[in-house]
Design a protein around this motif. Sequence first.
Motif, PDB file in Angstrom:
ATOM      1  N   TYR A  80       1.035   5.509   7.614  1.00 35.06           N
ATOM      2  CA  TYR A  80       1.924   6.304   6.769  1.00 35.06           C
ATOM      3  C   TYR A  80       2.963   7.079   7.567  1.00 35.06           C
ATOM      4  O   TYR A  80       3.734   7.649   7.171  1.00 35.06           O
ATOM      5  N   CYS A  91      -3.939   1.253   8.463  1.00 36.00           N
ATOM      6  CA  CYS A  91      -4.044   2.418   7.320  1.00 36.00           C
ATOM      7  C   CYS A  91      -4.962   3.358   7.626  1.00 36.00           C
ATOM      8  O   CYS A  91      -6.256   3.108   7.908  1.00 36.00           O
ATOM      9  N   VAL A  92      -4.558   4.600   7.138  1.00 36.98           N
ATOM     10  CA  VAL A  92      -5.646   5.906   7.528  1.00 36.98           C
ATOM     11  C   VAL A  92      -6.821   5.414   6.550  1.00 36.98           C
ATOM     12  O   VAL A  92      -7.781   5.930   6.735  1.00 36.98           O
ATOM     13  N   PHE A 105       0.824  -1.238  -0.023  1.00 34.95           N
ATOM     14  CA  PHE A 105      -0.053  -0.109   0.026  1.00 34.95           C
ATOM     15  C   PHE A 105       0.976   1.312  -0.019  1.00 34.95           C
ATOM     16  O   PHE A 105       1.942   0.951   0.469  1.00 34.95           O
TER      17      PHE A 105
END
Length: 225
Positions: free
Chosen positions: A157, A74-75, A27
């Motif tokens: 991130y 993940c955001v 990702f």
Amino acid sequence: MSIRGLLPRRAEGLPPGQRQVKVFPRFSDKPLRWAPPSEPIALTVSVDGDPISTFSADDLGRFEQVEQVSDFHCVTTWTYRGARWGGVRFGQLAATVFDGATPPYLAAHAADRMSAIYVTDDLDNNNVLLALKLDGQPLDRRHGAPLRLVSPDQYGYKNIKHLVGLDFRHEEPASTMGPKEHLRARVAAEERHSSLPNWAVKAPYRLTIIPTALVAERALRSSPR
Ligand SMILES: Nc1nc2c(c(=O)[nH]1)N[C@H]1C(S)=C(S)[C@@H](COP(=O)(O)O)O[C@H]1N2
Ligand SMILES: [Mo]
């Protein structure tokens, strides 16, 4: 890669706004970005841009090697549960570099030019690792060879892959990701975006999960070695 495994599903015990995926995808916030060729570990530590030390695989091998199982958030709302990381504690490295206090901010830099900014207090946790292994194997290019930062309490991130630089800073560094990077990005507090509210980002982010994972996987396959 199984698309079904990428379908984000509700599950018990996830942090707010998260959904579970069954495969651990490649990702990125820039999925077309190539994966850098796997080089030997060379981690430069600097303060306000001035290099003060470097660490090779042998240097990191002298630290206590730890293994940890943690969930990865993940955001964009996907969570992969139970990643088994191996590596050294970020705090151990920081303690060998700094006698006194660690500077208050950090910018972490990757070989693919990705970087992220931190409040160093957020990394002052035993679960923050410089990971060399995943599931008992050396990190592959998909997940950040040869070295990545793992900070499970922060969104993906902040978990920089292909890590080459830790630049500790006395002033808050500028973000290279723009407003979508929250300085803290703590999962429990849902600090997803620096300015937009969660309700405005979650639905659009969720729609990007499958296409992003597919494109990122493709970019890996076409990356030169
Ligand atoms: N060097 C580098 N690190 C990165 C990224 C990237 O594109 N390059 N993407 C980030 C994002 S948005 C996420 S969700 C995770 C994804 O990690 P994975 O590819 O191992 O799933 O890595 C993070 N670290
Ligand atoms: Mo992410």
